[in-house]
Design a protein around this motif. Structure first.
Motif, PDB file in Angstrom:
ATOM      1  N   GLU A  60     -91.191 -44.501 -33.895  1.00 32.11           N
ATOM      2  CA  GLU A  60     -90.116 -43.515 -33.795  1.00 32.11           C
ATOM      3  C   GLU A  60     -90.300 -42.739 -32.492  1.00 32.11           C
ATOM      4  N   VAL A  61     -89.211 -42.615 -31.710  1.00 32.37           N
ATOM      5  CA  VAL A  61     -89.292 -42.155 -30.325  1.00 32.37           C
ATOM      6  C   VAL A  61     -88.554 -40.828 -30.143  1.00 32.37           C
ATOM      7  N   PRO A  62     -89.177 -39.866 -29.441  1.00 32.70           N
ATOM      8  CA  PRO A  62     -88.473 -38.605 -29.137  1.00 32.70           C
ATOM      9  C   PRO A  62     -87.269 -38.839 -28.235  1.00 32.70           C
ATOM     10  N   GLY A  77     -75.022 -44.583 -26.006  1.00 33.31           N
ATOM     11  CA  GLY A  77     -74.727 -46.003 -25.864  1.00 33.31           C
ATOM     12  C   GLY A  77     -75.542 -46.857 -26.818  1.00 33.31           C
ATOM     13  N   LEU A  78     -76.828 -46.564 -26.938  1.00 35.96           N
ATOM     14  CA  LEU A  78     -77.677 -47.306 -27.869  1.00 35.96           C
ATOM     15  C   LEU A  78     -77.203 -47.136 -29.307  1.00 35.96           C
ATOM     16  N   ILE A  84     -79.922 -48.188 -32.625  1.00 36.66           N
ATOM     17  CA  ILE A  84     -80.836 -47.130 -33.056  1.00 36.66           C
ATOM     18  C   ILE A  84     -80.143 -46.242 -34.077  1.00 36.66           C
ATOM     19  N   GLU A  85     -80.944 -45.447 -34.768  1.00 36.50           N
ATOM     20  CA  GLU A  85     -80.439 -44.466 -35.723  1.00 36.50           C
ATOM     21  C   GLU A  85     -81.416 -43.300 -35.777  1.00 36.50           C
ATOM     22  N   SER A  89     -86.819 -37.521 -39.936  1.00 38.00           N
ATOM     23  CA  SER A  89     -87.129 -36.157 -39.500  1.00 38.00           C
ATOM     24  C   SER A  89     -85.959 -35.524 -38.755  1.00 38.00           C
ATOM     25  N   GLY A  90     -85.076 -36.346 -38.202  1.00 36.97           N
ATOM     26  CA  GLY A  90     -83.937 -35.833 -37.459  1.00 36.97           C
ATOM     27  C   GLY A  90     -84.242 -35.493 -36.020  1.00 36.97           C
ATOM     28  N   GLU A  91     -85.525 -35.476 -35.635  1.00 34.12           N
ATOM     29  CA  GLU A  91     -85.900 -35.137 -34.268  1.00 34.12           C
ATOM     30  C   GLU A  91     -86.301 -36.376 -33.465  1.00 34.12           C
TER      31      GLU A  91
END
Length: 512
Positions: A60-62, A77-78, A84-85, A89-91
């Motif tokens: 999971e990436v910031p 765009g992604l 991606i989604e 955590s939402g962050e």
């Protein structure tokens, strides 16, 4: 998107260098921990590490890191592409697809998107899961005979991997699948790699035709020069009231036993052009022997599927028991996480096989051809090869087929032969014995076959220096060791033909 991937150096060589051979090899076995440990000790993320972690390792990436890795595509765009989604955590952001590189000897390196595997996302796979670059798809790609053709078919395209290879030697490719999601992945991959695949992204139809439908339904009435298929051949227990949504469509064609494979073997020649060929991977059921004096005949089922005018070559690579088979495919879809469901499904596999008296299941490669008029060089062949072979093997299969066709039109007796460079001889004998008890001829390349030689064939091979013709050598050996045996010459001739067809002996083109 393609530009961002290029800027990140998201390619095989850079990924291997970044991870190191050990971690990269583990990743190819779907073991992520060594690669994750490499990412964990980085001083700062790079576009390559971010892309690798996101799409191959389930990291999971910031948002800031993701935006830096994809400056042209952007997070919007992604997300708009469905790649991606938001994480729980939402962050953070997480991948919705697997994306990795793929290359072959024939094609430029490309990127291939598919669904995430069980090792990347917890839980049982979705039933409309679109498989990525698995060992089976690689095996088929490496096995395919690749003549330059006008019209080719990828039946059951999945994420499109076979179609991408076909584009390197086919003017136009039809790719079919029963899954609309699979065709969606194929279309995405075609657009992402349009430069490498030499196709117009604004006119895919000019070279690639994507069609939704089951088996031959989308292509009836057409003829193809080449067909490849990695069909959903996995033998799966059927149950009353089952729906399409209950099946893992990437591996289960919805038919009992090996009916799907038998249907394809018997029907594919009907959509081949004269001289056209089809290649596929397959499973087949092997029935228990009737009594102890008989042995299992793995060829019985496949042989019964063939029409009289079809040339065929079956190579069985593996044979497993019903229990091994059940365990393999329950593990494949991560169905072992619920012990009760696992036990129920395991039992269903065993009951299903027992209902048809199945003692083993074979896996292998199938080549079929609709002969051109008056030509039938290969005939029908069955081989069991359970040891490692050289990959890619397609060029060696091409050689064997070409030689068989040539021999059908020529008189072998006039050939001048030499032993192939990769062939060695082994002699085995008891200590103190005057003569060897077993003489073996081994092939170091291609299918790496082994031939057991009798005295006559040993003498023939030893004399193959290109000087004398086959007929001259047979006559000489008959006079030396034939001892009046009326079958000697025909038996030796048969053995010589087999060694030529299998690549042990080659014609000396510039013979004296």
């Amino acid at each position: 998107m393609a530009g961002d991937l290029r800027r990140a150096a998201f390619n095989h060589e850079a990924i291997t260098e970044f991870l190191g051979d050990t971690a990269h090899d583990a990743l190819l076995r779907d073991q992520l921990i060594p690669a994750l440990r490499t990412l964990a000790v980085l001083d700062a993320p790079t576009p390559l590490s971010t892309t690798l972690g996101l799409f191959m390792l389930g990291v999971e990436v910031p948002e800031g890191e993701l935006a830096a890795a994809f400056p042209a595509t952007g997070i919007a765009g992604l997300h708009g592409l469905g790649l991606i989604e938001p994480a729980e955590s939402g962050e953070l952001w997480r991948a919705r697809v697997d994306l990795r590189t793929h290359a072959s000897d024939a094609d430029e390196e490309i990127w291939v998107a598919s669904d995430l595997g069980a090792h990347q996302r917890a839980g049982v796979l979705r039933h409309d899961h679109v498989l990525g670059i698995g060992q089976a798809s690689l095996t088929l790609a490496q096995t395919t005979v690749r003549p330059q053709v006008r019209y080719a078919l990828d039946l059951g395209t999945g994420c499109g991997i076979q179609a991408f290879h076909l584009l390197s030697h086919a003017d136009r490719v039809v790719a079919t699948d029963i899954s609309a999601r699979a065709l969606g992945f194929t279309r995405f991959n075609l657009l992402l790699n349009h430069q490498a695949l030499a196709i117009d992204p604004h006119d895919l139809q000019a070279r690639v035709d994507l069609r939704l439908g089951s088996l031959l339904d989308p292509v009836r009435g057409e003829e193809f020069d080449l067909i490849v298929s990695n069909p959903p051949f996995v033998i799966t227990p059927r149950f009353a009231g089952e729906q399409d949504a209950d099946r893992f469509t990437y591996r289960d064609g919805g038919m009992p036993g090996d009916t799907l494979v038998s249907t394809l073997v018997s029907s594919l020649p009907s959509i081949l052009a004269p001289g056209g060929s089809a290649q596929m991977l397959a499973n087949w059921e092997i029935t228990e022997a009737v009594d102890e004096e008989q042995s299992r005949d793995w060829t019985a089922g496949p042989r019964s599927w063939l029409s009289a005018d079809t040339e065929a070559w079956f190579i069985q690579r593996e044979m497993v028991s019903p229990t091994e088979y059940a365990e393999t495919w329950l593990r494949d879809a991560s169905q072992g996480r619920d012990p009760l469901a696992f036990a129920e499904q395991y039992g269903a596999y065993l009951d299903d096989f027992a209902s048809r008296n199945v003692g083993a299941i074979g896996f292998g490669m199938v080549w079929l051809r609709r002969p051109a008029e008056g030509k039938n060089g290969m005939g029908v062949n069955f081989e069991a090869i359970g040891y490692p072979i050289e990959q890619p093997i397609g060029s060696y299969l091409t050689r064997d087929i070409s030689v068989a066709d040539e021999l059908a039109a020529r008189d072998v007796r006039d050939l001048h032969l030499v032993v192939a460079e990769d062939v060695t001889e082994e002699r085995h004998q008891r200590p103190g014995a005057e003569h060897p008890g077993v003489i073996l001829l081994r092939q170091g390349a291609g299918l790496r076959r082994t031939e057991i030689l009798d005295t006559a064939l040993t003498g023939f091979v030893s004399a193959c220096d290109g000087d004398l013709s086959v007929s001259s050598l047979v006559i000489a050996l008959n006079s030396l060791i034939g001892e009046g045996d009326p079958e000697f010459s025909s038996r030796l001739h048969e053995g010589v033909v087999r060694l030529i067809k299998h690549g042990f002996l080659l014609e000396m083109r510039n013979n004296r």
